[in-house]
Design a protein around this motif. Structure first.
Motif, PDB file in Angstrom:
ATOM      1  N   SER A 205      -7.766   2.721   8.611  1.00 30.24           N
ATOM      2  CA  SER A 205      -8.534   3.726   9.369  1.00 30.24           C
ATOM      3  C   SER A 205      -9.313   4.660   8.454  1.00 30.24           C
ATOM      4  N   VAL A 206      -9.835   4.120   7.359  1.00 30.09           N
ATOM      5  CA  VAL A 206     -10.719   4.870   6.477  1.00 30.09           C
ATOM      6  C   VAL A 206     -12.143   4.418   6.801  1.00 30.09           C
ATOM      7  N   HIS A 207     -12.906   5.308   7.431  1.00 31.43           N
ATOM      8  CA  HIS A 207     -14.260   4.954   7.867  1.00 31.43           C
ATOM      9  C   HIS A 207     -15.308   5.881   7.261  1.00 31.43           C
ATOM     10  N   GLU A 208     -14.921   6.651   6.269  1.00 29.17           N
ATOM     11  CA  GLU A 208     -15.842   7.585   5.623  1.00 29.17           C
ATOM     12  C   GLU A 208     -15.923   7.249   4.140  1.00 29.17           C
ATOM     13  N   PRO A 209     -16.953   7.720   3.460  1.00 33.26           N
ATOM     14  CA  PRO A 209     -17.031   7.487   2.016  1.00 33.26           C
ATOM     15  C   PRO A 209     -15.811   8.070   1.306  1.00 33.26           C
ATOM     16  N   VAL A 210     -15.379   7.387   0.254  1.00 31.71           N
ATOM     17  CA  VAL A 210     -14.151   7.736  -0.453  1.00 31.71           C
ATOM     18  C   VAL A 210     -14.443   8.237  -1.866  1.00 31.71           C
ATOM     19  N   VAL A 211     -13.511   9.000  -2.395  1.00 34.67           N
ATOM     20  CA  VAL A 211     -13.488   9.290  -3.820  1.00 34.67           C
ATOM     21  C   VAL A 211     -12.723   8.129  -4.438  1.00 34.67           C
ATOM     22  N   LEU A 212     -13.347   7.436  -5.362  1.00 29.57           N
ATOM     23  CA  LEU A 212     -12.747   6.252  -5.967  1.00 29.57           C
ATOM     24  C   LEU A 212     -12.449   6.540  -7.435  1.00 29.57           C
ATOM     25  N   ILE A 213     -11.175   6.405  -7.806  1.00 29.19           N
ATOM     26  CA  ILE A 213     -10.732   6.621  -9.177  1.00 29.19           C
ATOM     27  C   ILE A 213     -10.312   5.270  -9.743  1.00 29.19           C
ATOM     28  N   GLY A 214     -10.870   4.910 -10.889  1.00 30.68           N
ATOM     29  CA  GLY A 214     -10.522   3.643 -11.517  1.00 30.68           C
ATOM     30  C   GLY A 214     -10.054   3.847 -12.937  1.00 30.68           C
ATOM     31  N   HIS A 215      -8.886   3.279 -13.263  1.00 31.65           N
ATOM     32  CA  HIS A 215      -8.329   3.374 -14.607  1.00 31.65           C
ATOM     33  C   HIS A 215      -8.368   2.014 -15.290  1.00 31.65           C
ATOM     34  N   SER A 216      -8.884   1.960 -16.498  1.00 31.18           N
ATOM     35  CA  SER A 216      -8.903   0.760 -17.311  1.00 31.18           C
ATOM     36  C   SER A 216      -9.564  -0.393 -16.535  1.00 31.18           C
ATOM     37  N   TYR A 217      -8.852  -1.494 -16.325  1.00 32.60           N
ATOM     38  CA  TYR A 217      -9.417  -2.604 -15.546  1.00 32.60           C
ATOM     39  C   TYR A 217      -9.773  -2.154 -14.126  1.00 32.60           C
ATOM     40  N   GLY A 218      -8.982  -1.247 -13.572  1.00 36.25           N
ATOM     41  CA  GLY A 218      -9.302  -0.694 -12.251  1.00 36.25           C
ATOM     42  C   GLY A 218     -10.637   0.030 -12.253  1.00 36.25           C
ATOM     43  N   GLY A 219     -11.022   0.590 -13.416  1.00 37.34           N
ATOM     44  CA  GLY A 219     -12.331   1.232 -13.548  1.00 37.34           C
ATOM     45  C   GLY A 219     -13.458   0.223 -13.476  1.00 37.34           C
TER      46      GLY A 219
ATOM     47  N   VAL B 178       0.846  -1.192   0.000  1.00 37.42           N
ATOM     48  CA  VAL B 178       0.000   0.000   0.000  1.00 37.42           C
ATOM     49  C   VAL B 178       0.882   1.243   0.000  1.00 37.42           C
ATOM     50  N   TRP B 179       0.508   2.203  -0.841  1.00 39.07           N
ATOM     51  CA  TRP B 179       1.206   3.496  -0.896  1.00 39.07           C
ATOM     52  C   TRP B 179       0.206   4.574  -0.528  1.00 39.07           C
ATOM     53  N   GLU B 180       0.529   5.352   0.502  1.00 38.69           N
ATOM     54  CA  GLU B 180      -0.324   6.449   0.951  1.00 38.69           C
ATOM     55  C   GLU B 180       0.473   7.743   0.936  1.00 38.69           C
ATOM     56  N   MET B 181      -0.217   8.831   0.584  1.00 38.47           N
ATOM     57  CA  MET B 181       0.430  10.133   0.615  1.00 38.47           C
ATOM     58  C   MET B 181      -0.612  11.213   0.857  1.00 38.47           C
ATOM     59  N   GLY B 182      -0.274  12.186   1.695  1.00 39.31           N
ATOM     60  CA  GLY B 182      -1.140  13.327   1.946  1.00 39.31           C
ATOM     61  C   GLY B 182      -2.082  13.126   3.111  1.00 39.31           C
ATOM     62  N   GLU B 183      -2.819  14.184   3.388  1.00 39.20           N
ATOM     63  CA  GLU B 183      -3.822  14.170   4.454  1.00 39.20           C
ATOM     64  C   GLU B 183      -5.091  14.814   3.939  1.00 39.20           C
ATOM     65  N   GLY B 184      -6.208  14.421   4.507  1.00 41.59           N
ATOM     66  CA  GLY B 184      -7.491  14.976   4.103  1.00 41.59           C
ATOM     67  C   GLY B 184      -8.446  13.872   3.725  1.00 41.59           C
ATOM     68  N   PRO B 185      -9.497  14.227   2.982  1.00 44.81           N
ATOM     69  CA  PRO B 185     -10.471  13.213   2.561  1.00 44.81           C
ATOM     70  C   PRO B 185      -9.779  12.134   1.726  1.00 44.81           C
ATOM     71  N   PRO B 186     -10.197  10.875   1.908  1.00 50.42           N
ATOM     72  CA  PRO B 186      -9.523   9.775   1.202  1.00 50.42           C
ATOM     73  C   PRO B 186      -9.893   9.672  -0.278  1.00 50.42           C
ATOM     74  N   VAL B 187      -8.858   9.487  -1.089  1.00 49.89           N
ATOM     75  CA  VAL B 187      -8.995   9.209  -2.517  1.00 49.89           C
ATOM     76  C   VAL B 187      -8.289   7.888  -2.774  1.00 49.89           C
ATOM     77  N   ILE B 188      -9.011   6.938  -3.345  1.00 45.37           N
ATOM     78  CA  ILE B 188      -8.452   5.629  -3.658  1.00 45.37           C
ATOM     79  C   ILE B 188      -8.298   5.542  -5.169  1.00 45.37           C
ATOM     80  N   ILE B 189      -7.124   5.117  -5.635  1.00 46.58           N
ATOM     81  CA  ILE B 189      -6.893   4.945  -7.065  1.00 46.58           C
ATOM     82  C   ILE B 189      -6.681   3.464  -7.352  1.00 46.58           C
ATOM     83  N   LEU B 190      -7.520   2.923  -8.236  1.00 43.34           N
ATOM     84  CA  LEU B 190      -7.381   1.538  -8.691  1.00 43.34           C
ATOM     85  C   LEU B 190      -6.767   1.577 -10.087  1.00 43.34           C
ATOM     86  N   THR B 191      -5.568   1.049 -10.216  1.00 43.72           N
ATOM     87  CA  THR B 191      -4.817   1.116 -11.473  1.00 43.72           C
ATOM     88  C   THR B 191      -5.305   0.084 -12.486  1.00 43.72           C
TER      89      THR B 191
END
Length: 140
Positions: free
Chosen positions: A87-101, A17-30
């Motif tokens: 420790s992500v317990h709130e709704p997330v922004v989910l970004i999906g690319h190609s198969y990750g989409g 897992v790679w995490e960076m930054g603080e604030g609302p969670p954004v998950i990227i599925l490659t």
């Protein structure tokens, strides 16, 4: 800017897992067979305002393959298990690319209460099989 690379046990297998930054969670599925590092510039830009999280799907990077059949449903359940471990317990922004989409669409359908927004980038369609029925000489 805080950056963390960790290994988290999900369904008995290590997940990189790679995490960076603080604030609302954004998950990227490659995309399929795409390393998380390909999103380096996007992660750095988003991490100014968001907590950006990416992970290598089982069998990619340093993530262990684990057991079971690899389908979008498996990733959906792994992501649902991973979020509280991070420790992500709130709704997330989910970004999906190609198969990750395609996986992101499955996750949004299965866990709509966990989604704040869904962004698809050159995503595989849930109706991909319909392309076979179209008369498209250029694609044929």
């Amino acid at each position: 800017m805080n950056e963390q690379i960790s290994s988290v046990k999900v369904r008995g297998a290590a997940m990189e897992v790679w995490e960076m930054g603080e604030g609302p969670p954004v998950i990227i599925l490659t995309g399929m067979n795409s390393p998380i590092w390909e999103w380096h510039a996007v992660v750095h830009a988003l991490s100014v305002q968001y907590r950006v999280i990416l992970f290598h799907r089982p069998g990619l990077g340093k993530s262990e393959l684990g057991e079971g059949i690899r389908r979008t449903g498996a990733l959906t359940e792994e992501l649902a298990e991973l979020l509280p471990l991070l420790s992500v317990h709130e709704p997330v922004v989910l970004i999906g690319h190609s198969y990750g989409g395609l996986c992101a669409q499955h996750f949004a359908h299965s866990h709509p209460f966990m989604i704040k927004a869904l962004l698809l980038v050159d995503s595989t369609s849930v109706n991909l099989h319909r392309l076979d029925d179209l008369m498209l000489p250029v694609m044929d």
